[in-house]
Scaffold this active site. Structure first.
Site, mmCIF file in Angstrom:
data_model
loop_
_atom_site.group_PDB
_atom_site.id
_atom_site.type_symbol
_atom_site.label_atom_id
_atom_site.label_comp_id
_atom_site.label_asym_id
_atom_site.label_seq_id
_atom_site.Cartn_x
_atom_site.Cartn_y
_atom_site.Cartn_z
ATOM 1 N N SER A 29 45.872 39.062 48.231
ATOM 2 C CA SER A 29 44.973 38.727 47.266
ATOM 3 C C SER A 29 45.553 37.583 46.048
ATOM 4 O O SER A 29 44.902 37.333 45.244
ATOM 5 C CB SER A 29 45.413 40.077 46.274
ATOM 6 O OG SER A 29 46.624 40.105 45.961
ATOM 7 N N ASN A 116 53.520 47.971 40.807
ATOM 8 C CA ASN A 116 52.565 48.675 40.078
ATOM 9 C C ASN A 116 52.196 48.631 38.405
ATOM 10 O O ASN A 116 51.350 48.254 37.907
ATOM 11 C CB ASN A 116 52.675 50.143 40.572
ATOM 12 C CG ASN A 116 52.576 50.510 42.082
ATOM 13 O OD1 ASN A 116 52.241 49.510 42.612
ATOM 14 N ND2 ASN A 116 52.818 51.701 42.350
ATOM 15 N N THR A 161 4.607 44.102 19.223
ATOM 16 C CA THR A 161 5.050 45.279 20.201
ATOM 17 C C THR A 161 4.177 45.124 21.275
ATOM 18 O O THR A 161 2.918 44.716 21.138
ATOM 19 C CB THR A 161 4.667 46.490 19.195
ATOM 20 O OG1 THR A 161 3.348 46.793 18.934
ATOM 21 C CG2 THR A 161 5.466 46.484 17.809
ATOM 22 N N HIS A 162 4.676 45.647 22.309
ATOM 23 C CA HIS A 162 3.695 45.841 23.929
ATOM 24 C C HIS A 162 3.632 44.131 24.078
ATOM 25 O O HIS A 162 2.582 44.278 24.773
ATOM 26 C CB HIS A 162 2.711 46.303 23.752
ATOM 27 C CG HIS A 162 2.844 47.879 23.300
ATOM 28 N ND1 HIS A 162 3.207 48.930 23.961
ATOM 29 C CD2 HIS A 162 2.741 48.471 21.922
ATOM 30 C CE1 HIS A 162 3.511 50.177 23.391
ATOM 31 N NE2 HIS A 162 2.871 49.822 21.927
ATOM 32 N N LYS A 289 7.124 18.448 33.479
ATOM 33 C CA LYS A 289 7.905 19.627 33.392
ATOM 34 C C LYS A 289 9.293 19.619 32.198
ATOM 35 O O LYS A 289 9.835 18.486 32.319
ATOM 36 C CB LYS A 289 8.629 20.234 34.512
ATOM 37 C CG LYS A 289 7.203 20.755 35.324
ATOM 38 C CD LYS A 289 7.221 22.414 34.795
ATOM 39 C CE LYS A 289 6.240 22.974 35.681
ATOM 40 N NZ LYS A 289 6.112 24.364 35.371
ATOM 41 N N ASN A 291 11.781 22.057 31.620
ATOM 42 C CA ASN A 291 12.073 23.790 32.069
ATOM 43 C C ASN A 291 13.492 24.055 31.225
ATOM 44 O O ASN A 291 14.570 23.413 31.041
ATOM 45 C CB ASN A 291 12.559 23.906 33.437
ATOM 46 C CG ASN A 291 11.372 23.548 34.112
ATOM 47 O OD1 ASN A 291 10.067 23.603 33.735
ATOM 48 N ND2 ASN A 291 11.479 23.200 35.257
ATOM 49 N N TYR A 323 48.683 54.924 41.857
ATOM 50 C CA TYR A 323 48.296 53.836 42.265
ATOM 51 C C TYR A 323 47.765 54.053 43.604
ATOM 52 O O TYR A 323 48.495 54.528 44.690
ATOM 53 C CB TYR A 323 49.536 52.820 42.320
ATOM 54 C CG TYR A 323 49.013 51.306 42.725
ATOM 55 C CD1 TYR A 323 48.240 50.420 41.838
ATOM 56 C CD2 TYR A 323 49.208 51.154 44.273
ATOM 57 C CE1 TYR A 323 48.056 49.201 42.395
ATOM 58 C CE2 TYR A 323 48.774 49.730 44.399
ATOM 59 C CZ TYR A 323 48.015 48.810 43.693
ATOM 60 O OH TYR A 323 47.862 47.712 44.410
ATOM 61 N N GLN A 328 43.679 47.165 43.652
ATOM 62 C CA GLN A 328 43.802 45.805 43.583
ATOM 63 C C GLN A 328 42.248 44.783 43.593
ATOM 64 O O GLN A 328 42.232 43.810 43.186
ATOM 65 C CB GLN A 328 44.292 44.974 44.968
ATOM 66 C CG GLN A 328 44.216 43.507 45.361
ATOM 67 C CD GLN A 328 45.233 43.365 46.303
ATOM 68 O OE1 GLN A 328 46.419 43.275 46.260
ATOM 69 N NE2 GLN A 328 44.562 43.001 47.431
ATOM 70 N N LYS A 331 40.489 43.100 40.183
ATOM 71 C CA LYS A 331 40.590 41.750 39.402
ATOM 72 C C LYS A 331 39.279 40.925 39.522
ATOM 73 O O LYS A 331 38.667 40.431 38.498
ATOM 74 C CB LYS A 331 41.772 41.056 39.889
ATOM 75 C CG LYS A 331 42.838 41.672 39.382
ATOM 76 C CD LYS A 331 44.392 41.260 39.862
ATOM 77 C CE LYS A 331 44.962 42.044 40.901
ATOM 78 N NZ LYS A 331 45.109 43.530 40.666
HETATM 79 N N1 ARG Z 1 48.586 42.929 44.336
HETATM 80 C C1 ARG Z 1 48.460 44.292 44.221
HETATM 81 C C2 ARG Z 1 47.490 44.784 43.307
HETATM 82 O O1 ARG Z 1 46.616 43.867 42.657
HETATM 83 C C3 ARG Z 1 49.958 44.645 43.324
HETATM 84 C C4 ARG Z 1 50.386 45.952 43.232
HETATM 85 C C5 ARG Z 1 50.782 46.200 44.699
HETATM 86 N N2 ARG Z 1 51.554 47.364 44.579
HETATM 87 C C6 ARG Z 1 51.796 48.262 45.740
HETATM 88 N N3 ARG Z 1 52.093 49.371 45.582
HETATM 89 N N4 ARG Z 1 50.930 47.834 47.018
HETATM 90 O O2 ARG Z 1 47.193 45.966 43.046
#
Ligand code: ARG
Length: 464
Positions: A29, A116, A161-162, A289, A291, A323, A328, A331
């Site tokens: 990641s 975690n 309206t509409h 144009k 735009n 967890y 993961q 993000k």
């Molecule tokens: N890269 C992991 C995440 O974004 C970090 C946590 C990993 N923890 C684990 N128990 N494998 O969640």
């Protein structure tokens, strides 16, 4: 020791062989979570400080760790840090480098901590920051809308309206509608920020720790209001990111409505506004144009931002406590949602600063479509005590006649009005002008410039 081996050794003693490349492809990641580097170091600095303060590690080790972390921070700031995919994520990258820099003491940083609670602390810090950015950007946009509302306080335009002409309104009133929407969005981010401001650090893997840690200490150093009360909850939930994304999705929905109106308003059939060159794009084939690509893209980004929200909600649904690696995937969704929300807010703000309402066209459109028919019906109710339903029928006949004669309602001679209802007077004719119509709508929340001016003042006060 190679990085890969070192990662294996630090993560578990149970492996002899290397992991498969295919597994790495889904597991690694650092390509995206490196965006958390500031927060990761900040969190580690707070943690190590607390460990030393509570006598869990020696102050000598702590100061070495801190120096090492600060050096890593510098390397990252300067773009000199080498992120390695073989080290899986941002946390292992930092820890490995710390080891290179200070040796054995680096191994003490992870005392009483797990990735975690580490990752979710980083991510909360990150999301909290983006909440602050959203709050500021929305506030800036509201200020621009207030300027637009103020300068166009008595520009008359058609209210629809509409998408059909309904009643005259003012540019100021229309802008203030968006102020109200964005004001609620602003509140949603502020609420979410307040709720997310609790510290998960110290939850460790899921059950807490046997070390005498001081969670108030770490919470305070990271400017959280308090530590989270349940260690399982702390490492499991991502509702703070969901709240951020849901506020982002609602905000972007509002932005897309405004964007859509900008697109309509600057189209040839409408010609309600003019956009400055800075926010207009050309066409590669049609030289005439101008735009509104910016507005169109903001309109489209709503799909993407809402998508991030739905994706994260779906990722979380059905996950057992505590967890799981599914988390993961939180993000990228949130990063993408935040990037696109901030961009959208900036673009809409820029467009609003660069657009001018075309008064004459708005005025003319406001008079079209018999927009003041309701005003005439209201006059009958008010002045001659006619029941509204009856007044509605009388005015329908007036509209039919005006339509037949191809005249606007305010252009219809009094004699014509009287043919339909003998009690019409010059005063009745007066209510047919769009200007008088808007001036008369003085009910609370109504379009009368006097009312709108009050709302502008209230908002200016709220924002200062
Ligand atoms: N890269 C992991 C995440 O974004 C970090 C946590 C990993 N923890 C684990 N128990 N494998 O969640």
């Amino acid at each position: 020791m190679t990085e890969a081996n070192s990662k294996r050794r630090s993560l578990s003693g149970r492996f002899d062989g290397a992991s498969s490349e295919t597994l790495d492809a889904i597991n690694v990641s650092v390509g995206f979570d490196k965006r958390l580097w500031r927060q990761d170091i900040e969190g580690s600095l707070a943690h190590v400080d607390m460990l030393a303060q509570e006598g869990i590690i020696s102050s000598r080790d702590a100061s070495q760790i801190k120096q090492g972390l600060q050096q890593i921070q510098e390397e990252m700031k300067r773009g000199q840090f080498e992120f390695k995919a073989s080290l899986e994520d941002i946390h292992m990258n930092v820890e490995f480098r710390l080891h290179e820099l200070i040796g054995a003491a680096a191994g003490r940083l992870h005392t009483a901590r797990s990735r975690n609670d580490q990752v979710v602390t980083d991510f909360r810090l990150w999301t909290r920051e983006r909440c602050d950015l959203a709050i500021d950007a929305i506030q800036a946009l509201i200020l621009t809308l207030l300027d637009q509302a103020e300068s166009g306080i008595d520009i008359v335009m058609p209210g629809l309206t509409h998408l059909q002409t309904a009643q005259p309104i003012t540019w100021g009133h229309h802008m203030m509608a968006y102020v109200e929407m964005l004001g609620r969005d602003w509140g949603r981010f502020r609420d979410a920020r307040q709720r997310m401001n609790e510290c998960p650090l110290g939850a460790a893997a899921l059950a807490g720790t046997s070390f005498p840690i001081n969670r108030d200490h770490t919470a305070q150093s990271l400017s959280f209001d308090r530590p989270m009360a349940n260690s399982i909850d702390a490492v499991s939930d991502r509702d703070f990111a969901l709240e951020y994304l849901s506020a982002a999705a609602i905000t972007s929905m509002h932005l897309s409505r405004l964007a859509d109106e900008i697109v309509l308003w600057c189209s040839d059939p409408y010609q309600f506004i003019r956009l400055n060159d800075a926010f207009t794009t050309g066409s590669s084939i049609m030289p005439q144009k101008r735009n509104p690509d910016g507005a169109e893209l903001v309109r489209a980004k709503t799909g993407r931002i809402t998508g991030s929200f739905i994706a994260l909600l779906t990722i979380l649904k059905g996950l057992p406590l505590a967890y799981s690696k599914d988390l993961q995937e939180d993000k990228e969704q949130t990063f993408d949602g935040a990037d696109n929300l901030e961009l959208s807010l900036a673009v809409i703000n820029g467009m609003l600063q660069n657009l001018t309402p075309i008064k004459e066209n708005l005025r003319q459109a406001a008079a079209n479509g018999f927009s003041t028919a309701t005003d005439l019906a209201d006059w009958l109710v008010r002045e001659v005590n006619m029941p509204f339903r009856e007044a509605h029928i009388v005015v329908s006949d007036v509209v039919k006649l005006a339509d037949k004669k191809r005249l606007a309602l305010s252009e219809l001679p009094l004699a014509d009005l009287r043919k339909i209802y003998g009690g019409f007077t010059e005063e009745a004719q007066g209510v047919l002008s769009p200007e008088n119509s808007v001036k008369s709508r003085i009910s609370y929340g109504g379009t009368a410039p006097a009312r709108v001016r009050e709302q502008i003042a209230i908002w200016r006060e709220t924002l200062t």
